[in-house]
Design a protein around this motif. Sequence first.
Motif, PDB file in Angstrom:
ATOM      1  N   UNK A 123       0.652  -1.456   0.032  1.00 17.02           N
ATOM      2  CA  UNK A 123       0.029  -0.019  -0.092  1.00 17.02           C
ATOM      3  C   UNK A 123       0.892   1.205  -0.075  1.00 17.02           C
ATOM      4  N   UNK A 124       2.160   1.063  -0.217  1.00 17.52           N
ATOM      5  CA  UNK A 124       2.946   2.478  -0.258  1.00 17.52           C
ATOM      6  C   UNK A 124       3.217   2.587  -1.730  1.00 17.52           C
ATOM      7  N   UNK A 125       3.539   4.063  -2.157  1.00 17.46           N
ATOM      8  CA  UNK A 125       3.789   4.213  -3.708  1.00 17.46           C
ATOM      9  C   UNK A 125       5.199   3.674  -3.816  1.00 17.46           C
ATOM     10  N   UNK A 126       5.330   2.924  -4.857  1.00 19.14           N
ATOM     11  CA  UNK A 126       6.764   2.671  -5.183  1.00 19.14           C
ATOM     12  C   UNK A 126       7.732   3.608  -5.655  1.00 19.14           C
ATOM     13  N   UNK A 184      11.252  16.388  -5.000  1.00 19.51           N
ATOM     14  CA  UNK A 184       9.915  16.522  -5.655  1.00 19.51           C
ATOM     15  C   UNK A 184       8.950  15.521  -5.525  1.00 19.51           C
ATOM     16  N   UNK A 185       9.344  14.388  -5.510  1.00 19.03           N
ATOM     17  CA  UNK A 185       8.516  13.159  -5.419  1.00 19.03           C
ATOM     18  C   UNK A 185       7.981  13.022  -4.224  1.00 19.03           C
ATOM     19  N   UNK A 186       8.779  13.246  -3.188  1.00 16.84           N
ATOM     20  CA  UNK A 186       8.424  13.467  -1.764  1.00 16.84           C
ATOM     21  C   UNK A 186       7.360  14.469  -1.612  1.00 16.84           C
ATOM     22  N   UNK A 187       7.372  15.803  -2.024  1.00 13.74           N
ATOM     23  CA  UNK A 187       6.373  16.554  -1.787  1.00 13.74           C
ATOM     24  C   UNK A 187       5.249  16.350  -2.508  1.00 13.74           C
ATOM     25  N   UNK A 188       5.375  15.672  -3.789  1.00 18.38           N
ATOM     26  CA  UNK A 188       3.973  15.368  -4.516  1.00 18.38           C
ATOM     27  C   UNK A 188       3.222  14.108  -3.897  1.00 18.38           C
ATOM     28  N   UNK A 189       4.181  13.324  -3.408  1.00 13.42           N
ATOM     29  CA  UNK A 189       3.358  12.076  -2.720  1.00 13.42           C
ATOM     30  C   UNK A 189       2.828  12.248  -1.398  1.00 13.42           C
ATOM     31  N   UNK A 190       3.302  13.403  -0.683  1.00 15.43           N
ATOM     32  CA  UNK A 190       2.980  13.726   0.699  1.00 15.43           C
ATOM     33  C   UNK A 190       3.656  12.876   1.554  1.00 15.43           C
ATOM     34  N   UNK A 191       3.488  13.190   2.999  1.00 13.50           N
ATOM     35  CA  UNK A 191       4.156  12.440   4.009  1.00 13.50           C
ATOM     36  C   UNK A 191       3.991  11.053   3.870  1.00 13.50           C
ATOM     37  N   UNK A 192       4.960  10.046   4.215  1.00 12.70           N
ATOM     38  CA  UNK A 192       4.973   8.568   4.273  1.00 12.70           C
ATOM     39  C   UNK A 192       3.951   8.307   5.108  1.00 12.70           C
ATOM     40  N   UNK A 193       3.038   7.303   4.677  1.00  6.98           N
ATOM     41  CA  UNK A 193       1.977   6.732   5.538  1.00  6.98           C
ATOM     42  C   UNK A 193       2.440   6.158   6.666  1.00  6.98           C
ATOM     43  N   UNK A 194       3.711   5.586   6.557  1.00  4.82           N
ATOM     44  CA  UNK A 194       4.226   4.569   7.702  1.00  4.82           C
ATOM     45  C   UNK A 194       4.546   5.438   8.943  1.00  4.82           C
ATOM     46  N   UNK A 195       4.818   6.638   8.551  1.00  6.94           N
ATOM     47  CA  UNK A 195       5.446   7.725   9.800  1.00  6.94           C
ATOM     48  C   UNK A 195       4.350   8.066  10.322  1.00  6.94           C
ATOM     49  N   UNK A 196       3.124   8.137   9.466  1.00  5.66           N
ATOM     50  CA  UNK A 196       1.810   8.663  10.079  1.00  5.66           C
ATOM     51  C   UNK A 196       1.178   7.599  10.918  1.00  5.66           C
ATOM     52  N   UNK A 197       1.297   6.254  10.492  1.00  8.61           N
ATOM     53  CA  UNK A 197       0.616   5.359  11.414  1.00  8.61           C
ATOM     54  C   UNK A 197       1.577   4.975  12.716  1.00  8.61           C
ATOM     55  N   UNK A 198       2.953   5.171  12.505  1.00 10.70           N
ATOM     56  CA  UNK A 198       3.555   5.029  13.871  1.00 10.70           C
ATOM     57  C   UNK A 198       3.392   6.244  14.827  1.00 10.70           C
ATOM     58  N   UNK A 199       3.306   7.329  14.267  1.00 17.36           N
ATOM     59  CA  UNK A 199       3.056   8.665  15.217  1.00 17.36           C
ATOM     60  C   UNK A 199       1.683   8.252  16.046  1.00 17.36           C
TER      61      UNK A 199
END
Length: 142
Positions: A97-100, A125-140
Amino acid sequence: MTEPEFPRVLGFCCRWCSYAGADLAGAMRLQYPPEIRIMMVPCTGRVDILHILRALELGFDTVFLSGCHEGDCHYLAGNIKAKKRVNKLKKDLEAMGLEPERLEMFHVSSGEGPKFAEVCREMYERAVKLGPNPVKRKAQAA
Ligand code: FES
């Protein structure tokens, strides 16, 4: 220096080529985002899938490996193995479920400072376009 919250980009850079390319980019005073963190490795072939997954777990929004050009690896085929590993992990990330696009492999030699800066800008630029890493959001949230 405090770490930025977003975006965070990590590059595993081979000491023989891309790390020197990063040095050259600095010596040439080329601009690239300061959010890029560079980790020197003896060869991209040394970077394990677990290292990449751990970086994502720790909250890096995009991760890249940058090694010698094909045919130039000091350990013969480390960069080829790394590329295969990255391509396989990209498929696994998608299945999880993570963007490759959060992961990429590049080849940058010690004489390619401008290319190294371009790689850094692209992953930022990819990081900005994709947004925050969802794994980090779940961990927080946990
Ligand atoms: Fe540079 Fe293997 S020594 S990628």
